[in-house]
Design a protein around this motif. Structure first.
Motif, PDB file in Angstrom:
ATOM      1  N   GLN A 128     -27.649  29.424 -15.553  1.00 56.45           N
ATOM      2  CA  GLN A 128     -26.813  30.624 -15.710  1.00 56.45           C
ATOM      3  C   GLN A 128     -25.655  30.358 -16.661  1.00 56.45           C
ATOM      4  O   GLN A 128     -25.330  31.196 -17.514  1.00 56.45           O
ATOM      5  CB  GLN A 128     -26.306  31.107 -14.355  1.00 56.45           C
ATOM      6  CG  GLN A 128     -27.389  31.754 -13.526  1.00 56.45           C
ATOM      7  CD  GLN A 128     -26.841  32.634 -12.412  1.00 56.45           C
ATOM      8  OE1 GLN A 128     -27.616  33.194 -11.655  1.00 56.45           O
ATOM      9  NE2 GLN A 128     -25.552  32.795 -12.291  1.00 56.45           N
ATOM     10  N   THR A 141     -23.330  39.698 -25.677  1.00 53.90           N
ATOM     11  CA  THR A 141     -22.252  40.120 -24.792  1.00 53.90           C
ATOM     12  C   THR A 141     -20.961  39.496 -25.296  1.00 53.90           C
ATOM     13  O   THR A 141     -20.997  38.481 -26.009  1.00 53.90           O
ATOM     14  CB  THR A 141     -22.524  39.683 -23.339  1.00 53.90           C
ATOM     15  OG1 THR A 141     -21.515  40.189 -22.487  1.00 53.90           O
ATOM     16  CG2 THR A 141     -22.569  38.165 -23.220  1.00 53.90           C
ATOM     17  N   TYR A 153     -19.253  35.616 -10.852  1.00 57.73           N
ATOM     18  CA  TYR A 153     -20.605  35.711 -11.416  1.00 57.73           C
ATOM     19  C   TYR A 153     -21.412  34.432 -11.168  1.00 57.73           C
ATOM     20  O   TYR A 153     -22.538  34.476 -10.675  1.00 57.73           O
ATOM     21  CB  TYR A 153     -20.522  36.026 -12.911  1.00 57.73           C
ATOM     22  CG  TYR A 153     -21.735  35.615 -13.704  1.00 57.73           C
ATOM     23  CD1 TYR A 153     -22.977  36.193 -13.452  1.00 57.73           C
ATOM     24  CD2 TYR A 153     -21.645  34.639 -14.694  1.00 57.73           C
ATOM     25  CE1 TYR A 153     -24.102  35.803 -14.186  1.00 57.73           C
ATOM     26  CE2 TYR A 153     -22.754  34.250 -15.428  1.00 57.73           C
ATOM     27  CZ  TYR A 153     -23.983  34.835 -15.164  1.00 57.73           C
ATOM     28  OH  TYR A 153     -25.089  34.447 -15.872  1.00 57.73           O
ATOM     29  N   VAL A 166     -29.527  35.045 -12.709  1.00 56.62           N
ATOM     30  CA  VAL A 166     -28.955  36.318 -13.146  1.00 56.62           C
ATOM     31  C   VAL A 166     -28.194  36.104 -14.454  1.00 56.62           C
ATOM     32  O   VAL A 166     -27.263  35.304 -14.508  1.00 56.62           O
ATOM     33  CB  VAL A 166     -28.006  36.885 -12.067  1.00 56.62           C
ATOM     34  CG1 VAL A 166     -27.416  38.219 -12.522  1.00 56.62           C
ATOM     35  CG2 VAL A 166     -28.736  37.051 -10.735  1.00 56.62           C
ATOM     36  N   THR A 167     -28.580  36.801 -15.507  1.00 56.03           N
ATOM     37  CA  THR A 167     -27.845  36.698 -16.756  1.00 56.03           C
ATOM     38  C   THR A 167     -26.536  37.488 -16.649  1.00 56.03           C
ATOM     39  O   THR A 167     -26.447  38.471 -15.908  1.00 56.03           O
ATOM     40  CB  THR A 167     -28.668  37.238 -17.938  1.00 56.03           C
ATOM     41  OG1 THR A 167     -28.982  38.616 -17.701  1.00 56.03           O
ATOM     42  CG2 THR A 167     -29.962  36.451 -18.092  1.00 56.03           C
ATOM     43  N   THR A 170     -26.547  41.238 -17.166  1.00 51.71           N
ATOM     44  CA  THR A 170     -27.114  42.050 -16.091  1.00 51.71           C
ATOM     45  C   THR A 170     -26.040  42.598 -15.170  1.00 51.71           C
ATOM     46  O   THR A 170     -26.163  43.705 -14.640  1.00 51.71           O
ATOM     47  CB  THR A 170     -28.116  41.215 -15.270  1.00 51.71           C
ATOM     48  OG1 THR A 170     -29.117  40.676 -16.146  1.00 51.71           O
ATOM     49  CG2 THR A 170     -28.810  42.069 -14.210  1.00 51.71           C
ATOM     50  N   VAL A 171     -24.972  41.807 -14.967  1.00 48.55           N
ATOM     51  CA  VAL A 171     -23.961  42.198 -13.975  1.00 48.55           C
ATOM     52  C   VAL A 171     -22.566  42.379 -14.578  1.00 48.55           C
ATOM     53  O   VAL A 171     -21.605  42.591 -13.841  1.00 48.55           O
ATOM     54  CB  VAL A 171     -23.886  41.159 -12.830  1.00 48.55           C
ATOM     55  CG1 VAL A 171     -25.185  41.124 -12.056  1.00 48.55           C
ATOM     56  CG2 VAL A 171     -23.524  39.769 -13.360  1.00 48.55           C
ATOM     57  N   ASP A 258     -26.712  44.789  -8.389  1.00 51.01           N
ATOM     58  CA  ASP A 258     -28.160  44.909  -8.554  1.00 51.01           C
ATOM     59  C   ASP A 258     -28.706  43.563  -9.027  1.00 51.01           C
ATOM     60  O   ASP A 258     -28.706  43.266 -10.227  1.00 51.01           O
ATOM     61  CB  ASP A 258     -28.510  46.012  -9.555  1.00 51.01           C
ATOM     62  CG  ASP A 258     -28.132  47.384  -9.044  1.00 51.01           C
ATOM     63  OD1 ASP A 258     -28.301  47.627  -7.839  1.00 51.01           O
ATOM     64  OD2 ASP A 258     -27.671  48.212  -9.855  1.00 51.01           O
ATOM     65  N   PRO A 260     -31.641  41.116  -9.930  1.00 48.16           N
ATOM     66  CA  PRO A 260     -32.981  41.454 -10.428  1.00 48.16           C
ATOM     67  C   PRO A 260     -34.106  40.957  -9.522  1.00 48.16           C
ATOM     68  O   PRO A 260     -33.973  39.965  -8.814  1.00 48.16           O
ATOM     69  CB  PRO A 260     -33.034  40.757 -11.791  1.00 48.16           C
ATOM     70  CG  PRO A 260     -32.013  39.669 -11.712  1.00 48.16           C
ATOM     71  CD  PRO A 260     -30.922  40.195 -10.828  1.00 48.16           C
ATOM     72  N   THR A 282     -37.324  35.668 -13.313  1.00 51.73           N
ATOM     73  CA  THR A 282     -36.075  35.341 -14.010  1.00 51.73           C
ATOM     74  C   THR A 282     -36.127  33.973 -14.679  1.00 51.73           C
ATOM     75  O   THR A 282     -35.531  33.774 -15.738  1.00 51.73           O
ATOM     76  CB  THR A 282     -34.874  35.402 -13.052  1.00 51.73           C
ATOM     77  OG1 THR A 282     -35.080  34.508 -11.948  1.00 51.73           O
ATOM     78  CG2 THR A 282     -34.689  36.819 -12.510  1.00 51.73           C
ATOM     79  N   SER A 285     -38.224  34.428 -17.819  1.00 52.05           N
ATOM     80  CA  SER A 285     -37.433  35.109 -18.843  1.00 52.05           C
ATOM     81  C   SER A 285     -36.462  34.143 -19.515  1.00 52.05           C
ATOM     82  O   SER A 285     -36.242  34.206 -20.732  1.00 52.05           O
ATOM     83  CB  SER A 285     -36.662  36.277 -18.222  1.00 52.05           C
ATOM     84  OG  SER A 285     -37.549  37.255 -17.720  1.00 52.05           O
TER      85      SER A 285
END
Length: 464
Positions: A128, A141, A153, A166-167, A170-171, A258, A260, A282, A285
């Motif tokens: 991450q 970003t 995060y 979680v990238t 995404t959040v 949310d 993923p 994930t 990805s």
């Protein structure tokens, strides 16, 4: 402390959610950050230095992200420094013993190999942190301006220990503004309970058969019991990790995040290629965005495409564990995916029944490489699965599978049914009904009973 524990469900989670609910919105990320550090600390109490390491990685990557974003002329140098810093700790803790052991064997030396305890979640939070600084470098970003937000995060306890990965993108918006509603809390509790049921009522129970097989000894089981054992492990691994992912999603929903989806019914696949688009989504990805595509993907001809796939699958194998069986596992998956890509893939996709039969054999065999780290034991089990291969003489009870089928058949049936979309379709229809609430309450208290009786195991993916 794991999600499927009485301490988490009846002490940590209620206490955290009570404080979180009473905290004004502008301070909720600070409470999430603090609560997540407490959660992580409880898992590394015997190694408090790991708490300092974790906080150091958060601070370092937050600062590096700022330099990358604002120092465009030297951004690449800062990115390189950040990647080296993050992967240095992962390599040191996870792979130094592996490298020294193999160096000793190759060079006939006697360098000391200390038992280094792997910090919980380091594979996940490393990925991450790296994805964040890469995305800032690519201008996908902007860098996070608040250390508290960035800390929340990275440390967010629902996904800290075993993902999903979680990238930041995404959040990012949810960290700054998210809407908390009773409906989200209700949906989160339901999702969490479903995941808990997958873990405790299916994965743990089928894991009992895999332990029974190991206790008997691979050399002393029949071929039928060997197949039952590795299929049970396949279901255990799936429902263990999917159950964790559902619980992470549910906890995220309770805090208006949310998280993923990490699984999309992979056991319904007809090829291994499709399977790995549906399994640990994930992670796939991450490798695609940060290794496969930067290497050129499939844009530079067949030979380089094959090379890129080989590199990705070698990294995938090593990411899962510092052992040669994981390297072999990655190579076998690479071989199967290349075979499908260039030879049999179109046929399997066209004749889906054949594809399902193919996967029924291939999935357990590949998980066997994943499950057994000792190559001698792996060879014994493989010969047991294929009794036409040369066998050594062992005392085997011919009908041993009858006994264990009688004990575990209801869990096999549950594993088969819940590997399909049928339960999800039914759940969507009854989700808002009183019957659904009663059913989920029964699942919850059934899980609590099993945990109280000690019928619980740590999550399998914690060791990665």
């Amino acid at each position: 402390m794991v999600f499927s524990s009485l301490e988490f469900i009846f002490i940590f989670l209620p206490a955290f959610m009570a404080v979180y609910a009473l905290t004004p919105s502008r301070y909720k990320n600070a409470i999430l950050f603090l609560g997540s550090i407490i959660f992580y600390s409880m898992g590394v109490l015997n190694n408090p230095i790991y708490i300092m390491l974790f906080l150091l990685t958060i601070l370092f990557n937050f600062i590096i992200g700022e330099f990358i974003y604002y120092k465009r002329r030297s951004a690449k140098a800062w990115l390189t420094l950040g990647i080296i810093f993050n992967f240095w700790w992962l390599v040191f803790f996870k792979y130094s013993g592996f490298f020294l052991t193999n160096a000793n064997a190759l060079l006939r030396t006697h360098m000391t190999v200390k038992d280094i305890i792997l910090p919980i979640g380091i594979s996940f939070y490393t990925f991450q942190n790296v994805s964040y600084i890469i995305d800032v470098y690519r201008r996908k970003t902007r860098s996070e301006q608040s250390l508290v937000n960035y800390g929340a995060y990275i440390s967010m306890f629902p996904q800290l220990i075993a993902g999903p990965i979680v990238t930041y993108g995404t959040v990012a918006e949810q960290l700054k503004k998210r809407q908390h509603t009773p409906r989200k809390i209700e949906n989160g509790l339901k999702t969490f309970t479903i995941g808990l049921g997958y873990k405790v009522l299916i994965a743990n129970q089928l894991g009992g058969l895999w332990r029974d097989v190991a206790n008997i000894g691979y050399e002393s089981i029949s071929s039928k019991l060997a197949w039952m054992g590795i299929i049970a492990y396949s279901f255990q691994l799936y429902f263990d990790f999917m159950g964790y992912s559902y619980m992470a999603m549910g906890l995220g929903q309770m805090m208006a995040f949310d998280i993923p989806k990490n699984f999309d019914y992979p056991y319904l696949s007809v090829t291994m290629t499709e399977f790995w688009r549906r399994w640990h989504i994930t992670l796939g990805s991450w490798f695609r965005e940060n290794i496969y595509i930067p290497l050129g993907g499939n844009r530079k001809g067949t030979q380089k495409t094959v090379r890129n796939f080989l590199i990705v699958w070698l990294f995938t194998g090593l990411w899962h564990g510092a052992s040669w069986n994981f390297v072999l596992w990655g190579l076998v998956l690479f071989g199967l995916i290349m075979l499908e890509r260039f030879v049999i893939g179109d046929f399997l996709n066209k004749y889906r029944i054949v594809g399902h039969l193919y996967m029924f054999l291939v999935i357990p065999l590949t998980w066997l490489l994943f499950a057994i780290t000792d190559f001698h034991e792996l060879g014994i089990y493989f010969r047991r699965l294929l009794p036409f291969l040369p066998q050594k003489t062992y005392a085997v009870m011919a009908d041993d599978y009858v006994k264990y089928w009688g004990i575990y058949r209801k869990f096999f049936i549950a594993g088969i049914v819940f590997s399909t979309r049928i339960p999800e379709m039914i759940y969507k229809k009854i989700k808002g009904s009183p019957f659904c609430a009663i059913l989920l309450l029964a699942v919850f208290w059934g899980c609590v009973y099993c945990m109280y009786k000690g019928m619980n195991d740590p999550f399998l993916y914690f060791r990665f």
